[in-house]
Design a protein around this motif. Sequence first.
Motif, PDB file in Angstrom:
ATOM      1  N   TYR A  99       0.842  -1.203   0.000  1.00  0.00           N
ATOM      2  CA  TYR A  99       0.000   0.000   0.000  1.00  0.00           C
ATOM      3  C   TYR A  99       0.866   1.236   0.000  1.00  0.00           C
ATOM      4  CZ  TYR A  99       0.352  -1.549   4.863  1.00  0.00           C
ATOM      5  OH  TYR A  99       0.798  -2.040   6.063  1.00  0.00           O
ATOM      6  N   GLY A 152      12.298  -6.950   0.391  1.00  0.00           N
ATOM      7  CA  GLY A 152      11.056  -6.834  -0.374  1.00  0.00           C
ATOM      8  C   GLY A 152      10.750  -5.359  -0.604  1.00  0.00           C
ATOM      9  N   LYS A 153       9.460  -5.062  -0.678  1.00  0.00           N
ATOM     10  CA  LYS A 153       9.069  -3.691  -1.040  1.00  0.00           C
ATOM     11  C   LYS A 153       9.537  -2.673   0.010  1.00  0.00           C
ATOM     12  CE  LYS A 153       5.007  -5.522  -1.473  1.00  0.00           C
ATOM     13  NZ  LYS A 153       5.394  -6.926  -1.596  1.00  0.00           N
ATOM     14  N   ILE A 154       9.326  -3.014   1.284  1.00  0.00           N
ATOM     15  CA  ILE A 154       9.690  -2.052   2.342  1.00  0.00           C
ATOM     16  C   ILE A 154      11.210  -2.012   2.530  1.00  0.00           C
ATOM     17  CG2 ILE A 154       9.419  -1.476   4.788  1.00  0.00           C
ATOM     18  CD1 ILE A 154       6.609  -2.812   4.615  1.00  0.00           C
ATOM     19  N   ASP A 173      18.649 -11.652   2.555  1.00  0.00           N
ATOM     20  CA  ASP A 173      17.314 -12.132   2.174  1.00  0.00           C
ATOM     21  C   ASP A 173      17.462 -13.589   1.779  1.00  0.00           C
ATOM     22  OD1 ASP A 173      14.788 -12.591   0.639  1.00  0.00           O
ATOM     23  OD2 ASP A 173      14.560 -10.421   0.879  1.00  0.00           O
ATOM     24  N   VAL A 174      16.483 -14.420   2.141  1.00  0.00           N
ATOM     25  CA  VAL A 174      16.556 -15.821   1.708  1.00  0.00           C
ATOM     26  C   VAL A 174      16.396 -15.942   0.193  1.00  0.00           C
ATOM     27  CG1 VAL A 174      16.024 -17.297   3.670  1.00  0.00           C
ATOM     28  CG2 VAL A 174      14.184 -16.020   2.572  1.00  0.00           C
ATOM     29  N   PRO A 202       9.148 -10.924   6.721  1.00  0.00           N
ATOM     30  CA  PRO A 202       7.887 -11.303   7.373  1.00  0.00           C
ATOM     31  C   PRO A 202       8.143 -12.221   8.566  1.00  0.00           C
ATOM     32  CG  PRO A 202       8.196 -12.572   5.368  1.00  0.00           C
ATOM     33  CD  PRO A 202       9.361 -11.640   5.454  1.00  0.00           C
ATOM     34  N   THR A 207      11.739 -17.096  10.703  1.00  0.00           N
ATOM     35  CA  THR A 207      12.205 -15.788  11.193  1.00  0.00           C
ATOM     36  C   THR A 207      11.808 -15.516  12.647  1.00  0.00           C
ATOM     37  OG1 THR A 207      10.235 -14.660  10.353  1.00  0.00           O
ATOM     38  CG2 THR A 207      12.166 -14.738   8.887  1.00  0.00           C
ATOM     39  N   THR A 228      10.334  -2.567  12.441  1.00  0.00           N
ATOM     40  CA  THR A 228       8.993  -2.108  12.048  1.00  0.00           C
ATOM     41  C   THR A 228       8.242  -3.244  11.365  1.00  0.00           C
ATOM     42  OG1 THR A 228       9.901  -1.304   9.959  1.00  0.00           O
ATOM     43  CG2 THR A 228       9.605   0.331  11.701  1.00  0.00           C
ATOM     44  N   ARG A 230       7.555  -7.277  12.433  1.00  0.00           N
ATOM     45  CA  ARG A 230       6.655  -7.985  13.344  1.00  0.00           C
ATOM     46  C   ARG A 230       7.411  -8.228  14.648  1.00  0.00           C
ATOM     47  NH1 ARG A 230       3.151  -6.458  10.652  1.00  0.00           N
ATOM     48  NH2 ARG A 230       1.552  -7.622   9.525  1.00  0.00           N
ATOM     49  N   ASP A 255       8.534  -0.590  16.521  1.00  0.00           N
ATOM     50  CA  ASP A 255       7.145  -0.208  16.244  1.00  0.00           C
ATOM     51  C   ASP A 255       6.211  -1.390  16.480  1.00  0.00           C
ATOM     52  OD1 ASP A 255       5.099   1.572  15.194  1.00  0.00           O
ATOM     53  OD2 ASP A 255       5.083   0.320  13.397  1.00  0.00           O
ATOM     54  N   PHE A 295       2.674   2.165   9.246  1.00  0.00           N
ATOM     55  CA  PHE A 295       1.863   2.227   8.018  1.00  0.00           C
ATOM     56  C   PHE A 295       0.990   3.471   7.964  1.00  0.00           C
ATOM     57  CE2 PHE A 295      -2.491   1.677   9.517  1.00  0.00           C
ATOM     58  CZ  PHE A 295      -2.254   1.374  10.846  1.00  0.00           C
TER      59      PHE A 295
HETATM   60  P1  NAD Z   1       7.638  -8.310   0.986  1.00  0.00           P
HETATM   61  O1  NAD Z   1       6.915  -9.599   0.882  1.00  0.00           O
HETATM   62  O2  NAD Z   1       7.648  -7.380  -0.186  1.00  0.00           O
HETATM   63  O3  NAD Z   1       9.172  -8.580   1.392  1.00  0.00           O
HETATM   64  C1  NAD Z   1       9.563  -9.460   2.394  1.00  0.00           C
HETATM   65  C2  NAD Z   1      10.983  -9.900   2.065  1.00  0.00           C
HETATM   66  O4  NAD Z   1      11.446 -10.705   3.149  1.00  0.00           O
HETATM   67  C3  NAD Z   1      11.088 -10.750   0.785  1.00  0.00           C
HETATM   68  O5  NAD Z   1      12.106 -10.257  -0.055  1.00  0.00           O
HETATM   69  C4  NAD Z   1      11.407 -12.143   1.308  1.00  0.00           C
HETATM   70  O6  NAD Z   1      12.204 -12.904   0.419  1.00  0.00           O
HETATM   71  C5  NAD Z   1      12.162 -11.804   2.592  1.00  0.00           C
HETATM   72  N1  NAD Z   1      12.218 -12.919   3.522  1.00  0.00           N
HETATM   73  C6  NAD Z   1      11.337 -13.933   3.722  1.00  0.00           C
HETATM   74  N2  NAD Z   1      11.804 -14.782   4.631  1.00  0.00           N
HETATM   75  C7  NAD Z   1      13.021 -14.312   5.026  1.00  0.00           C
HETATM   76  C8  NAD Z   1      14.007 -14.777   5.925  1.00  0.00           C
HETATM   77  N3  NAD Z   1      13.840 -15.927   6.590  1.00  0.00           N
HETATM   78  N4  NAD Z   1      15.110 -14.035   6.068  1.00  0.00           N
HETATM   79  C9  NAD Z   1      15.304 -12.909   5.356  1.00  0.00           C
HETATM   80  N5  NAD Z   1      14.420 -12.420   4.473  1.00  0.00           N
HETATM   81  C10 NAD Z   1      13.289 -13.115   4.315  1.00  0.00           C
HETATM   82  O7  NAD Z   1       7.037  -7.590   2.282  1.00  0.00           O
HETATM   83  P2  NAD Z   1       7.056  -6.040   2.612  1.00  0.00           P
HETATM   84  O8  NAD Z   1       5.863  -5.386   2.006  1.00  0.00           O
HETATM   85  O9  NAD Z   1       8.401  -5.464   2.346  1.00  0.00           O
HETATM   86  O10 NAD Z   1       6.760  -6.092   4.192  1.00  0.00           O
HETATM   87  C11 NAD Z   1       7.694  -6.647   5.089  1.00  0.00           C
HETATM   88  C12 NAD Z   1       7.045  -6.833   6.442  1.00  0.00           C
HETATM   89  O11 NAD Z   1       6.769  -5.564   7.025  1.00  0.00           O
HETATM   90  C13 NAD Z   1       5.659  -7.520   6.410  1.00  0.00           C
HETATM   91  O12 NAD Z   1       5.786  -8.933   6.415  1.00  0.00           O
HETATM   92  C14 NAD Z   1       5.015  -7.016   7.653  1.00  0.00           C
HETATM   93  O13 NAD Z   1       5.272  -7.934   8.697  1.00  0.00           O
HETATM   94  C15 NAD Z   1       5.738  -5.706   7.955  1.00  0.00           C
HETATM   95  N6  NAD Z   1       4.868  -4.516   7.884  1.00  0.00           N
HETATM   96  C16 NAD Z   1       4.787  -3.704   8.972  1.00  0.00           C
HETATM   97  C17 NAD Z   1       4.001  -2.559   8.930  1.00  0.00           C
HETATM   98  C18 NAD Z   1       3.895  -1.602  10.101  1.00  0.00           C
HETATM   99  O14 NAD Z   1       2.992  -0.749  10.130  1.00  0.00           O
HETATM  100  N7  NAD Z   1       4.778  -1.657  11.092  1.00  0.00           N
HETATM  101  C19 NAD Z   1       3.284  -2.266   7.766  1.00  0.00           C
HETATM  102  C20 NAD Z   1       3.406  -3.112   6.671  1.00  0.00           C
HETATM  103  C21 NAD Z   1       4.198  -4.243   6.734  1.00  0.00           C
END
Ligand code: NAD
Length: 331
Positions: A99, A152-154, A173-174, A202, A207, A228, A230, A255, A295
């Motif tokens: 988002y 990932g995206k964040i 990253d895995v 995630p 993790t 930020t 989980r 957070d 967020f």
């Molecule tokens: P995403 O799916 O785009 O990216 C997650 C990345 O983590 C991927 O590249 C994946 O390969 C990697 N990953 C998976 N398992 C792993 C491991 N064991 N070791 C290392 N890397 C690993 O997700 P995103 O949109 O970037 O979001 C990331 C996390 O942020 C979400 O899962 C969520 O828990 C958290 N989040 C928090 C808030 C907030 O308000 N605090 C808001 C949105 C998301």
Amino acid sequence: MKIAFYGTKPYDRMFFEPLSKEYGYEVRFIEELLNEHSIIMAQGCDAVCVFVNDEVNADIIDRLYEMGIKAILLRSAGYNNVDLKAAKGKLRVMRVPSYSPEAVAEFAMALLLSVNRKTHRAYVRTREFNMNIQGLMGTDLHGKTAGVVGTGKIGRAMIRILKGFGMHVLAYDVYPDNSLDIDYVELDELLERSDVISLHCPLTKETYHIIDETSIKKMKQGVYLVNTSRGALIDTAAVIEELKSGDTFAGVAFDVYEEEDDLFYEDHSDEPVKDDVIARLMSFPNVIITSHQAFFTKEALRAIAIVTLENAKNLEEGKELMNEVIYGVNA
Ligand code: NAD
């Protein structure tokens, strides 16, 4: 379509109410989280909409299924709170995969800047005309090394920001994406070399407590740890032990918290603190805790509402569910 929105706050209604009308959906806003007591309020609905602290376990899923609910609409990216195995074949589960990654990454940077330069403490001092800066010394980020776990995206948005500050960035990253200009290393190397560690992966079985006593021992002295993502990525008790007796952490900024479900998003200021762990954590001057708000921007809330209702529309119209999470397929 009728949707029961659990754990709703005024800011959720602000974005979902007008948009639901545009989609022609009947919405039922419920303040309580989804649980065995509140589940009955979804009677007669086609879908439930939940957020990060609604615990959608196997029992809840079975009951929703018996009630004729067809879908769980997550208004979040993370889905660790839903038992996907139990949902498979019964309920469709959809999420909002993206988002505003920038909203979360910008907040992670804000936490890092605050805990480093102690603006949260300076604010309190100057409000009382205490203009003494003793104890507020920080460190330059420019030229230092940041370690980003999860690209990932964040994580990528965070890397852009960190590089903008002139930091050298390492990542783990895995599933490394080698098409990106990212310096991937193994987790141990990242822990050993980073002056700042920011978590963006995630929460999964792999993790869970990725930061624990053992990983803390590998970190540099004077590191800043930002989470930020989980809460359960971090063994909070291990962080507290290190804060009490060691000098690994220059600052800690979270957070999210592993036991946040009954705590965050509510005003507990008139009650005694029931959670001794978070109370101890907050007693350290170099710790900042926020209530899962990374967020929380206008842009992100609007995008969450649009994608959530689009997910519902695609289900209703029998279209491909791009944002579906299915146990054993993509989750
Ligand atoms: P995403 O799916 O785009 O990216 C997650 C990345 O983590 C991927 O590249 C994946 O390969 C990697 N990953 C998976 N398992 C792993 C491991 N064991 N070791 C290392 N890397 C690993 O997700 P995103 O949109 O970037 O979001 C990331 C996390 O942020 C979400 O899962 C969520 O828990 C958290 N989040 C928090 C808030 C907030 O308000 N605090 C808001 C949105 C998301």
